[in-house]
Design a protein around this motif. Structure first.
Motif, short mmCIF file in Angstrom:
data_model
loop_
_atom_site.label_atom_id
_atom_site.label_comp_id
_atom_site.label_asym_id
_atom_site.label_seq_id
_atom_site.Cartn_x
_atom_site.Cartn_y
_atom_site.Cartn_z
N GLY A 47 4.24 -17.54 0.32
CA GLY A 47 3.29 -17.91 -0.46
C GLY A 47 2.24 -17.07 -1.21
O GLY A 47 1.53 -17.45 -2.24
N ARG A 48 2.23 -15.85 -0.73
CA ARG A 48 1.32 -14.89 -1.35
C ARG A 48 1.81 -14.45 -2.64
O ARG A 48 2.94 -14.46 -3.08
CB ARG A 48 1.32 -13.71 -0.47
N LYS A 49 0.97 -14.03 -3.56
CA LYS A 49 1.28 -13.69 -4.89
C LYS A 49 2.12 -12.38 -4.64
O LYS A 49 1.78 -11.39 -3.92
CB LYS A 49 0.23 -13.07 -5.90
N SER A 50 3.46 -12.27 -5.35
CA SER A 50 4.00 -11.11 -5.11
C SER A 50 3.35 -9.60 -5.37
O SER A 50 3.86 -8.90 -4.50
CB SER A 50 5.54 -11.26 -6.06
N ALA A 51 2.84 -9.83 -6.45
CA ALA A 51 2.18 -8.51 -6.68
C ALA A 51 1.21 -8.06 -5.60
O ALA A 51 1.02 -6.85 -5.19
CB ALA A 51 1.00 -8.75 -8.07
N ASP A 52 0.66 -8.85 -4.83
CA ASP A 52 -0.36 -8.68 -3.65
C ASP A 52 0.51 -8.00 -2.63
O ASP A 52 0.15 -7.11 -1.84
CB ASP A 52 -1.08 -9.86 -3.04
N ILE A 53 1.56 -8.68 -2.40
CA ILE A 53 2.44 -7.99 -1.35
C ILE A 53 3.20 -6.55 -1.49
O ILE A 53 3.03 -5.79 -0.82
CB ILE A 53 3.74 -9.15 -1.15
N VAL A 54 3.35 -6.56 -2.75
CA VAL A 54 3.96 -5.01 -3.35
C VAL A 54 2.91 -4.09 -3.35
O VAL A 54 3.12 -2.89 -2.63
CB VAL A 54 4.39 -5.18 -4.89
N THR A 55 1.79 -4.61 -3.52
CA THR A 55 0.56 -3.62 -3.44
C THR A 55 0.30 -2.86 -2.04
O THR A 55 0.10 -2.23 -1.43
CB THR A 55 -0.79 -4.07 -4.10
N ALA A 56 0.13 -4.28 -1.18
CA ALA A 56 -0.06 -4.01 0.49
C ALA A 56 1.04 -3.16 0.62
O ALA A 56 0.92 -2.01 1.77
CB ALA A 56 0.11 -5.25 0.99
N MET A 57 2.30 -3.21 0.25
CA MET A 57 3.32 -2.41 0.88
C MET A 57 3.40 -1.14 0.45
O MET A 57 3.72 0.13 1.08
CB MET A 57 4.97 -2.98 0.52
N ARG A 58 2.80 -0.76 -0.93
CA ARG A 58 2.82 0.57 -1.35
C ARG A 58 1.53 1.37 -0.43
O ARG A 58 1.73 2.46 -0.29
CB ARG A 58 2.26 0.76 -2.84
N GLU A 59 0.48 0.54 -0.03
CA GLU A 59 -0.57 1.06 0.59
C GLU A 59 -0.07 1.41 1.95
O GLU A 59 -0.52 2.55 2.28
CB GLU A 59 -1.61 0.23 0.59
N TYR A 60 0.64 0.45 2.55
CA TYR A 60 1.15 1.06 3.92
C TYR A 60 2.14 2.20 3.74
O TYR A 60 2.01 3.05 4.67
CB TYR A 60 2.14 -0.30 4.59
N ARG A 61 2.91 2.22 2.72
CA ARG A 61 3.96 3.32 2.72
C ARG A 61 3.37 4.69 2.48
O ARG A 61 3.65 5.56 2.99
CB ARG A 61 4.75 2.99 1.34
N SER A 62 2.10 4.55 1.72
CA SER A 62 1.44 6.07 1.52
C SER A 62 0.35 6.28 2.61
O SER A 62 -0.31 7.13 2.39
CB SER A 62 0.64 5.74 0.31
N ASP A 63 0.37 5.12 3.57
CA ASP A 63 -0.67 5.40 4.68
C ASP A 63 -2.15 5.29 4.11
O ASP A 63 -3.04 5.71 4.88
CB ASP A 63 -0.37 6.74 5.47
N ALA A 64 -2.20 5.01 2.99
CA ALA A 64 -3.83 4.44 2.47
C ALA A 64 -4.33 3.45 3.33
O ALA A 64 -5.23 3.35 3.17
CB ALA A 64 -3.36 4.22 1.00
N TRP A 65 -3.36 2.56 3.78
CA TRP A 65 -3.95 1.45 4.43
C TRP A 65 -3.26 1.77 5.97
O TRP A 65 -2.29 1.76 6.22
CB TRP A 65 -3.21 -0.01 4.16
N PRO A 66 -4.22 1.94 7.00
CA PRO A 66 -3.66 1.98 8.34
C PRO A 66 -3.35 0.65 8.83
O PRO A 66 -3.64 -0.27 8.52
CB PRO A 66 -5.19 2.30 9.02
N SER A 67 -2.28 1.06 9.52
CA SER A 67 -1.78 -0.09 9.89
C SER A 67 -1.08 0.22 11.41
O SER A 67 -0.97 1.24 11.71
CB SER A 67 -0.50 -0.76 9.35
#
Ligand code: HEC
Length: 101
Positions: free
Chosen positions: A54-74
């Protein structure tokens, strides 16, 4: 709101390609089943894993990009996100966006 939402949903479907809307398997586009083991599409109340249905798809895509580039620690998402390219991520995100919250 209603006026904005419908075209947005239509776009989400279109960007996933025509095959998605017509023949989308119940488990979603390729790759989505590797998310639902952790991010269950139905309500799970006793999980520490954030729900993304139910999240906005754009938000999920952004999160995935940030995770992929390690900009967002996870803990795990960085490794998982690296396994999907933009097109796959967008198809998965569009599917999650229309799942019941
Ligand atoms: C092994 C379990 C697991 C799998 C598989 C998994 N996730 Fe995650 N996800 C997590 C955890 C845990 C977090 C919290 C961040 C972290 O620690 O990595 C998270 C966070 C997220 C977030 C951010 C949500 C928020 O509110 O911050 C998104 C978006 C996301 N995942 C999408 C996906 C997608 C799309 C897939 C499939 C390609 C996927 N995840 C597969 C466990 C998982």
């Amino acid at each position: 709101m209603g006026r904005l939402l419908l075209p947005a949903l239509a776009l989400a479907f279109l960007s996933g390609g025509p095959a998605q809307a017509a023949d989308a398997p119940p488990n979603g586009p390729p790759g989505a089943s590797s998310c639902t083991g952790c991010h269950a599409p139905m309500k799970v109340t006793d999980s520490v894993i954030p729900r993304i249905a139910g999240r906005k798809s754009a938000d999920i895509v952004t999160a995935m990009r940030e995770y992929r580039s390690d900009a967002w620690p996870s803990s795990v998402m960085g490794r998982i996100a690296k396994g999907f390219d933009d097109q796959q991520t967008e198809a998965i995100a569009a599917w999650f966006a229309v799942q019941p919250e």
